[in-house]
Design an enzyme around this catalytic site. Structure first.
Site, short mmCIF file in Angstrom:
data_model
loop_
_atom_site.label_atom_id
_atom_site.label_comp_id
_atom_site.label_asym_id
_atom_site.label_seq_id
_atom_site.Cartn_x
_atom_site.Cartn_y
_atom_site.Cartn_z
N HIS A 107 50.26 29.12 33.17
CA HIS A 107 50.21 31.13 33.97
C HIS A 107 49.73 31.22 35.44
CE1 HIS A 107 51.58 31.76 29.55
NE2 HIS A 107 52.34 32.72 29.90
N ASP A 150 46.24 31.96 33.97
CA ASP A 150 45.02 30.56 33.38
C ASP A 150 44.35 30.31 34.66
OD1 ASP A 150 46.60 31.70 30.95
OD2 ASP A 150 48.06 29.95 30.93
N ASP A 157 59.88 25.01 24.33
CA ASP A 157 57.93 25.03 24.34
C ASP A 157 58.07 24.33 22.30
OD1 ASP A 157 57.41 25.69 26.51
OD2 ASP A 157 57.24 27.61 25.63
C1 XLS Z 1 54.66 33.61 23.30
C2 XLS Z 1 55.51 32.50 24.28
C3 XLS Z 1 54.43 32.55 25.91
C4 XLS Z 1 55.15 31.38 26.92
C5 XLS Z 1 54.55 31.33 28.55
O1 XLS Z 1 54.98 33.18 22.66
O2 XLS Z 1 55.79 31.40 23.97
O3 XLS Z 1 54.17 31.11 25.47
O4 XLS Z 1 55.77 30.16 26.61
O5 XLS Z 1 54.72 32.94 28.59
NI NI Z 2 56.47 29.66 24.91
#
Ligand code: XLS
Ligand code: NI
Ligand code: NI
Length: 448
Positions: free
Chosen positions: A110, A113, A305
């Site tokens: 991000h 970050d 993710d």
């Molecule tokens: C939160 C999200 C976040 C996104 C990125 O629950 O998974 O980590 O992946 O903003």
């Molecule tokens: Ni995420």
């Protein structure tokens, strides 16, 4: 050190830890890969190219272990007393040392970050430019690539009621500016995707929320994101990350199917795809495999993710996913469609708050990497054996092979013609077994 001069091989933070290598399933070394052999060919492709794994900046380098009941527990060597420029630079040095030691190809971040605390939008904008240059230098020096960047539109208190869906146009404009800046830095860094997780794009109560206006604004600004992508020549994919709730009680990007309906409404379904997260799937009442199958079917599969929740509670606990079976079930939906294109597996996962040593970060990632590798080998075995696919094909064969199936799918068929046919032929078919237990046993037989 002056801006721009980066000591990429500065003092190492992870001194006692050797680069993680593949040592095979019999290795006794807890910091070695037993299954992830990046050059091994699986289903005609290198493991590394199938999995395209990324380390996430936020959980691994920014989080200090705080939770709602207590402060940070980690005391990382790169965290200063305040997140000033020196601390942000030290964090970046540690991050790239870590990425390199793991030997994974990608990372994700991000804007907030990688930058020091930036009290105003102007400061965030200029800090991000500076940090973008530093990221570029680290990428050049290490060969690590950017899977995706994203703007954080949820942590700053100004985003309490959302970013692009905020009731106040000034806040929405600042959100737009942050996205523009972060997408341009992502582009400059050769990022392969740009992600929008609608952190606070949603609501806690309809009593203060004009849902219709917020969704309309969201669609309008998302179309502008797409236009800007084309304007600057960014060839990566724009991805929305579905999540049903947390932090908001209701989030607009509830799940893949909801996102598809939203994209369709604004004519963006060819331009914007999804970044699926297993823990978010669970929160939406779905399995990981369901979200993948849905996205593949709708033609909006983007990236993953990888993480998981906890069986005992309903939170987004972002644990490293070690459930080989669960990942295998998702992969057998994903791989036949061609697998990940510009997407990857990003470890959006964090160590537990009690795991306070930096070594724990390595154990966590080694486990997550090997779970993905084992799931890939398991899925490849299932797909190569082909018995589940054959069972499925046979189950639907009537639609391909029988006159009735062909007639029902033909151009001129109507409700009436089909009903009349069923009556005339006296159709009264019985149920055929779905053989779920047999199929589940076939899955388990392949688990590596
Ligand atoms: C939160 C999200 C976040 C996104 C990125 O629950 O998974 O980590 O992946 O903003
Ligand atoms: Ni995420
Ligand atoms: Ni999440």
């Amino acid at each position: 050190m002056a801006d721009g001069q980066i000591k990429v091989d500065g003092d190492p933070v992870f001194k006692g830890i050797d680069p993680i290598r593949f040592e095979g399933p019999d290795s006794e070394n807890p910091l070695a890969y037993r299954y992830y052999d990046k050059d091994q060919i699986v289903l005609g492709k290198r493991m590394e190219d199938h999995l395209r794994m990324a380390v996430c900046y936020w959980h691994t380098f920014c989080w200090d272990g705080f939770d709602v009941f207590g402060g940070g527990t980690f005391n990382r060597p790169w965290h200063g007393a305040v997140n000033d420029r020196a601390a942000a630079d030290a964090k970046m040095a540690a991050a790239f040392e870590f990425f390199s030691k793991l030997g994974l190809p990608y990372y994700c971040f991000h804007d907030v970050d990688v930058t020091e605390d930036s009290p105003t939008p102007d400061e965030l904008s200029s800090n991000l430019k500076r940090m973008g240059d530093r990221l570029a230098a680290y990428q050049d020096a290490t060969g690590i690539k950017l899977l995706w960047g994203t703007a954080n539109l949820f942590s700053n208190p100004r985003f309490g009621a959302g970013g692009l869906t905020n009731p106040n146009p000034e806040v929405a404009a600042v959100a737009v500016r942050q996205i523009r800046d972060c997408m341009e830095v992502t582009h400059a860094l050769g990022g392969e995707n740009y992600v929008l997780w609608g952190g606070r794009e949603g609501y806690d109560t309809l009593l203060n929320t004009d849902l219709d206006r917020e969704l309309g604004n969201f669609g309008r600004f998302l179309a502008m994101v797409v236009d800007h992508k084309h304007k600057i020549g960014f060839e990566g994919k724009i991805l929305i990350e579905p999540k049903p709730h947390e932090p908001m009680y209701h989030q607009y990007d509830f799940d893949s199917a909801t996102v598809y309906g939203f994209l369709k409404r604004f004519g963006l379904e060819d331009e914007v795809h999804v970044n699926i997260e297993p823990n978010h799937a669970t929160l939406a009442g779905h399995s990981f495999a369901h979200e993948i199958a849905t996205a593949v079917s709708l033609g909006i599969m983007g990236s993953i993710d990888i993480n998981c929740g906890n069986y005992q509670n309903g939170w987004d606990t972002d644990q490293f996913n070690l459930d080989i079976r669960d990942i295998t079930l998702a992969l057998i939906e994903l791989l036949p469609s061609g697998g990940l294109d510009t997407g990857g597996f990003n470890f959006d996962a964090k160590v537990r708050r009690q795991s306070s040593s930096v070594e724990d970060l390595f154990h966590a990632h080694v486990g997550g990497v090997d779970a993905l590798a084992r799931a890939l080998l398991s899925a490849a075995d299932i797909l190569e054996r082909g018995d589940i696919a054959k069972f499925k094909a046979d189950r639907y064969a009537g639609w391909e092979n029988s006159d009735l199936g062909k007639m029902m799918l033909s151009e001129g068929a109507s409700l009436e013609s089909i009903a009349d046919h069923a009556a005339k032929a006296g159709l009264s078919p019985s149920h055929a077994s779905g053989r779920q237990e047999m199929l589940e046993n076939l899955v388990n037989r392949s688990l590596k």
